[in-house]
Design a protein around this motif. Structure first.
Motif, short mmCIF file in Angstrom:
data_model
loop_
_atom_site.label_atom_id
_atom_site.label_comp_id
_atom_site.label_asym_id
_atom_site.label_seq_id
_atom_site.Cartn_x
_atom_site.Cartn_y
_atom_site.Cartn_z
N LYS A 1 -8.55 -8.95 15.71
CA LYS A 1 -9.50 -7.93 16.14
C LYS A 1 -9.46 -7.79 17.65
O LYS A 1 -8.97 -8.66 18.35
CB LYS A 1 -10.92 -8.32 15.71
CG LYS A 1 -11.15 -8.28 14.23
CD LYS A 1 -12.48 -8.89 13.83
CE LYS A 1 -13.67 -8.21 14.44
NZ LYS A 1 -14.94 -8.71 13.95
N GLN B 1 -5.71 -7.36 18.73
CA GLN B 1 -5.22 -6.33 17.83
C GLN B 1 -4.48 -5.25 18.62
O GLN B 1 -3.39 -4.82 18.22
CB GLN B 1 -6.37 -5.69 17.05
CG GLN B 1 -5.90 -4.58 16.11
CD GLN B 1 -7.06 -3.84 15.49
OE1 GLN B 1 -8.07 -3.62 16.14
NE2 GLN B 1 -6.90 -3.44 14.25
N PRO C 1 -5.23 4.46 5.66
CA PRO C 1 -5.90 4.19 6.93
C PRO C 1 -5.79 5.40 7.85
O PRO C 1 -4.79 6.11 7.84
CB PRO C 1 -5.13 2.99 7.48
CG PRO C 1 -3.80 3.06 6.82
CD PRO C 1 -4.05 3.64 5.46
N GLY D 1 -5.03 -5.93 7.95
CA GLY D 1 -5.34 -7.29 8.35
C GLY D 1 -5.00 -7.52 9.81
O GLY D 1 -4.80 -6.58 10.57
N GLY E 1 -11.06 -0.66 13.53
CA GLY E 1 -11.67 -1.24 12.32
C GLY E 1 -10.92 -0.86 11.07
O GLY E 1 -10.69 -1.69 10.19
N ALA E 2 -10.50 0.41 10.97
CA ALA E 2 -9.76 0.87 9.80
C ALA E 2 -8.40 0.20 9.71
O ALA E 2 -7.94 -0.16 8.63
CB ALA E 2 -9.60 2.39 9.84
N GLN F 1 0.85 -1.18 0.00
CA GLN F 1 0.00 0.00 0.00
C GLN F 1 0.89 1.24 0.00
O GLN F 1 2.03 1.18 0.45
CB GLN F 1 -0.86 0.04 1.25
CG GLN F 1 -1.75 -1.15 1.43
CD GLN F 1 -2.53 -1.04 2.70
OE1 GLN F 1 -3.35 -0.15 2.87
NE2 GLN F 1 -2.26 -1.94 3.63
N LYS G 1 -7.65 -2.81 10.91
CA LYS G 1 -7.88 -4.20 10.49
C LYS G 1 -8.17 -4.27 8.99
O LYS G 1 -7.62 -5.12 8.30
CB LYS G 1 -9.04 -4.81 11.26
CG LYS G 1 -9.35 -6.22 10.73
CD LYS G 1 -9.83 -7.13 11.77
CE LYS G 1 -10.15 -8.50 11.30
NZ LYS G 1 -9.33 -9.08 10.28
N ASP G 2 -9.00 -3.36 8.49
CA ASP G 2 -9.32 -3.35 7.06
C ASP G 2 -8.08 -3.09 6.21
O ASP G 2 -7.88 -3.70 5.17
CB ASP G 2 -10.38 -2.29 6.75
CG ASP G 2 -11.75 -2.64 7.31
OD1 ASP G 2 -11.96 -3.82 7.70
OD2 ASP G 2 -12.60 -1.73 7.38
N ALA G 3 -7.24 -2.16 6.66
CA ALA G 3 -6.07 -1.77 5.88
C ALA G 3 -4.92 -2.77 5.97
O ALA G 3 -4.24 -3.05 4.99
CB ALA G 3 -5.57 -0.40 6.32
N ASP H 1 -8.24 4.03 14.49
CA ASP H 1 -9.54 3.38 14.47
C ASP H 1 -9.28 1.88 14.27
O ASP H 1 -8.77 1.48 13.22
CB ASP H 1 -10.38 3.95 13.32
CG ASP H 1 -11.69 3.23 13.13
OD1 ASP H 1 -11.99 2.27 13.87
OD2 ASP H 1 -12.44 3.63 12.22
#
Length: 144
Positions: A117, A121, A80, A114, A107-108, A57, A110-112, A105
């Motif tokens: 959680k 995390q 992210p 991996g 969630g962000a 990325q 984890k999305d960006a 964040d």
């Protein structure tokens, strides 16, 4: 948003630590997953090429310096949502405390990138930041 705070004491004067923090091109040497980094414009932006979560990325970070206070604020743009500060505090003439505060964040992240959680995390991010600070310490102490 979650917040993480870590610090490391390094065996260099505050000016040496400050200079090391501003060598964007050396970020891959101490920031896990950063493959390439470069300063852009007047030094108020950094472009990062990152490999994390099994994928490459690229994103930018805006940087604001408060040199007299030895404080650097940063925030990602176009990637992210991450932000934070690095504060440098003199312990004595030859030693400096580097404090990192990172806001993210979950969630962000984890999305960006991996990864796990929740609590797992947070522990993984804490270990990563602690490791990055230790690598920064090594790099700054070698720069003396």
């Amino acid at each position: 948003m979650s917040t993480l705070e870590e610090h490391v004491d390094i065996d260099v004067p505050i000016d040496t630590a400050w200079d090391s923090l501003h060598r964007v091109e050396t970020y891959p040497q101490f920031l896990e997953g950063v493959r390439q980094a470069r300063s852009e414009g007047d030094g108020s932006r950094a472009h990062l090429n990152v490999y994390a979560g099994g994928r490459a990325q690229e994103f930018d970070a805006e940087i604001v310096d408060y040199g007299d206070e030895r404080l650097m604020e940063w925030q990602t743009t176009g990637g992210p949502e991450l932000s934070g500060t690095f504060s440098l505090l003199p312990i004595d003439r030859e030693h400096t405390r580097v404090q990192a505060r990172i806001e993210y964040d979950p969630g962000a992240v984890k999305d960006a990138f991996g990864g796990p959680k929740g609590f797992a995390q947070a522990n993984a991010i804490e270990r990563l930041v602690r490791s990055d600070l230790e690598h920064f310490k090594e790099l700054a102490e070698q720069a003396r």
